[in-house]
Design a protein around this motif. Sequence first.
Motif, PDB file in Angstrom:
ATOM      1  N   MET A 101       0.847  -1.175   0.000  1.00 26.08           N
ATOM      2  CA  MET A 101       0.000   0.000   0.000  1.00 26.08           C
ATOM      3  C   MET A 101       0.896   1.244   0.000  1.00 26.08           C
ATOM      4  N   ASN A 102       0.538   2.229  -0.791  1.00 28.22           N
ATOM      5  CA  ASN A 102       1.241   3.509  -0.849  1.00 28.22           C
ATOM      6  C   ASN A 102       0.583   4.486   0.117  1.00 28.22           C
ATOM      7  N   ILE A 103       1.359   4.965   1.078  1.00 30.43           N
ATOM      8  CA  ILE A 103       0.830   5.838   2.129  1.00 30.43           C
ATOM      9  C   ILE A 103       1.493   7.206   2.025  1.00 30.43           C
ATOM     10  N   LEU A 104       0.655   8.238   2.032  1.00 35.22           N
ATOM     11  CA  LEU A 104       1.138   9.617   1.995  1.00 35.22           C
ATOM     12  C   LEU A 104       0.733  10.314   3.289  1.00 35.22           C
ATOM     13  N   PHE A 105       1.711  10.950   3.949  1.00 33.35           N
ATOM     14  CA  PHE A 105       1.462  11.756   5.139  1.00 33.35           C
ATOM     15  C   PHE A 105       1.596  13.223   4.763  1.00 33.35           C
ATOM     16  N   VAL A 106       0.633  14.036   5.203  1.00 36.39           N
ATOM     17  CA  VAL A 106       0.609  15.452   4.824  1.00 36.39           C
ATOM     18  C   VAL A 106       0.428  16.329   6.064  1.00 36.39           C
ATOM     19  N   CYS A 107       1.264  17.371   6.140  1.00 36.24           N
ATOM     20  CA  CYS A 107       1.064  18.433   7.127  1.00 36.24           C
ATOM     21  C   CYS A 107       1.306  19.766   6.411  1.00 36.24           C
ATOM     22  N   SER A 108       1.620  20.800   7.133  1.00 35.31           N
ATOM     23  CA  SER A 108       1.766  22.112   6.503  1.00 35.31           C
ATOM     24  C   SER A 108       3.116  22.292   5.815  1.00 35.31           C
ATOM     25  N   ARG A 109       4.204  22.140   6.579  1.00 34.11           N
ATOM     26  CA  ARG A 109       5.534  22.437   6.030  1.00 34.11           C
ATOM     27  C   ARG A 109       6.400  21.200   5.813  1.00 34.11           C
ATOM     28  N   ASN A 110       5.888  20.009   6.144  1.00 32.08           N
ATOM     29  CA  ASN A 110       6.631  18.761   5.941  1.00 32.08           C
ATOM     30  C   ASN A 110       7.984  18.784   6.643  1.00 32.08           C
ATOM     31  N   LYS A 111       7.994  19.364   7.843  1.00 31.50           N
ATOM     32  CA  LYS A 111       9.250  19.426   8.602  1.00 31.50           C
ATOM     33  C   LYS A 111       9.192  18.584   9.866  1.00 31.50           C
ATOM     34  N   TRP A 112       8.031  18.510  10.518  1.00 30.40           N
ATOM     35  CA  TRP A 112       7.956  17.828  11.802  1.00 30.40           C
ATOM     36  C   TRP A 112       6.987  16.658  11.787  1.00 30.40           C
ATOM     37  N   ARG A 113       5.700  16.921  11.632  1.00 30.50           N
ATOM     38  CA  ARG A 113       4.702  15.854  11.776  1.00 30.50           C
ATOM     39  C   ARG A 113       4.746  14.839  10.646  1.00 30.50           C
ATOM     40  N   SER A 114       4.555  15.273   9.415  1.00 34.23           N
ATOM     41  CA  SER A 114       4.530  14.306   8.310  1.00 34.23           C
ATOM     42  C   SER A 114       5.907  13.693   8.076  1.00 34.23           C
ATOM     43  N   ALA A 115       6.964  14.458   8.309  1.00 36.38           N
ATOM     44  CA  ALA A 115       8.312  13.914   8.166  1.00 36.38           C
ATOM     45  C   ALA A 115       8.578  12.844   9.221  1.00 36.38           C
ATOM     46  N   THR A 116       8.089  13.065  10.431  1.00 30.40           N
ATOM     47  CA  THR A 116       8.217  12.063  11.495  1.00 30.40           C
ATOM     48  C   THR A 116       7.451  10.801  11.114  1.00 30.40           C
ATOM     49  N   ALA A 117       6.232  10.958  10.635  1.00 28.32           N
ATOM     50  CA  ALA A 117       5.429   9.799  10.230  1.00 28.32           C
ATOM     51  C   ALA A 117       6.124   9.017   9.119  1.00 28.32           C
ATOM     52  N   GLU A 118       6.688   9.720   8.148  1.00 31.33           N
ATOM     53  CA  GLU A 118       7.412   9.041   7.069  1.00 31.33           C
ATOM     54  C   GLU A 118       8.596   8.256   7.629  1.00 31.33           C
ATOM     55  N   THR A 119       9.340   8.859   8.546  1.00 29.97           N
ATOM     56  CA  THR A 119      10.494   8.194   9.141  1.00 29.97           C
ATOM     57  C   THR A 119      10.072   6.935   9.907  1.00 29.97           C
ATOM     58  N   ILE A 120       8.987   7.030  10.649  1.00 32.19           N
ATOM     59  CA  ILE A 120       8.506   5.881  11.429  1.00 32.19           C
ATOM     60  C   ILE A 120       8.182   4.696  10.532  1.00 32.19           C
ATOM     61  N   TYR A 121       7.520   4.953   9.409  1.00 33.80           N
ATOM     62  CA  TYR A 121       6.997   3.874   8.568  1.00 33.80           C
ATOM     63  C   TYR A 121       7.817   3.589   7.308  1.00 33.80           C
ATOM     64  N   LYS A 122       8.909   4.291   7.080  1.00 30.95           N
ATOM     65  CA  LYS A 122       9.616   4.161   5.806  1.00 30.95           C
ATOM     66  C   LYS A 122      10.228   2.786   5.563  1.00 30.95           C
ATOM     67  N   ASN A 123      10.523   2.037   6.597  1.00 35.36           N
ATOM     68  CA  ASN A 123      11.114   0.714   6.410  1.00 35.36           C
ATOM     69  C   ASN A 123      10.110  -0.417   6.585  1.00 35.36           C
ATOM     70  N   HIS A 124       8.831  -0.087   6.540  1.00 29.42           N
ATOM     71  CA  HIS A 124       7.779  -1.089   6.676  1.00 29.42           C
ATOM     72  C   HIS A 124       7.780  -1.975   5.434  1.00 29.42           C
ATOM     73  N   GLN A 125       7.756  -3.286   5.636  1.00 26.51           N
ATOM     74  CA  GLN A 125       7.873  -4.229   4.516  1.00 26.51           C
ATOM     75  C   GLN A 125       6.698  -4.181   3.543  1.00 26.51           C
ATOM     76  N   GLU A 126       5.513  -3.887   4.038  1.00 24.87           N
ATOM     77  CA  GLU A 126       4.315  -3.968   3.197  1.00 24.87           C
ATOM     78  C   GLU A 126       3.886  -2.637   2.591  1.00 24.87           C
ATOM     79  N   HIS A 127       4.520  -1.537   2.993  1.00 25.61           N
ATOM     80  CA  HIS A 127       4.049  -0.220   2.579  1.00 25.61           C
ATOM     81  C   HIS A 127       5.182   0.631   2.014  1.00 25.61           C
ATOM     82  N   GLN A 128       4.831   1.452   1.039  1.00 23.91           N
ATOM     83  CA  GLN A 128       5.701   2.509   0.549  1.00 23.91           C
ATOM     84  C   GLN A 128       5.180   3.803   1.157  1.00 23.91           C
ATOM     85  N   VAL A 129       6.074   4.644   1.630  1.00 24.38           N
ATOM     86  CA  VAL A 129       5.657   5.828   2.374  1.00 24.38           C
ATOM     87  C   VAL A 129       6.342   7.074   1.824  1.00 24.38           C
TER      88      VAL A 129
END
Length: 105
Positions: free
Chosen positions: A1-29
Motif C-alpha cells: 500500500m502507498n501511504i502519503l502523510f501530509v502536514c503544513s511544512r513537511n518538517k515535523w509531523r509528516s516527516a516524522t510519520a514518514e520516518t517511522i513507517y519508511k522501512n515497513h515491509q508492506e508499505h511505501q511511504v
Amino acid sequence: MNILFVCSRNKWRSATAETIYKNHQEHQVRSAGTESSARIKLNASHILWADVIFVMEKKHKQRILEKFNLESSDQEIIILDIPDDYNYMNEELIEEIRTKVEPYL
C-alpha cells in the motif's frame, strides 16, 4: 500500500510519520506539505500515487480537496487530528502517530 502523510511544512509531523513507517515491509511511504514553504511541496503526483492519505489536521484535507479536486476525488483521506505542537521525532508525536495510524494498517 502507498501511504502519503501530509502536514503544513513537511518538517515535523509528516516527516516524522514518514520516518517511522519508511522501512515497513508492506508499505511505501512518502510525505509532503501543503504550504509553499514546505520541505517537499504536495503535488498532484503525490495524490495519484497514494492509496491512502493521512493528514494531520482538517485544514490539510480541505486544501487537498480544493487544490487537487480531480486527483483526490477517489482518495481515502484520513484526518489524524495531530496539532502542530511537536518537533521532529518527538516521543509524544511518535506515540500519537502510531496510535492513530496503526488501526488503518
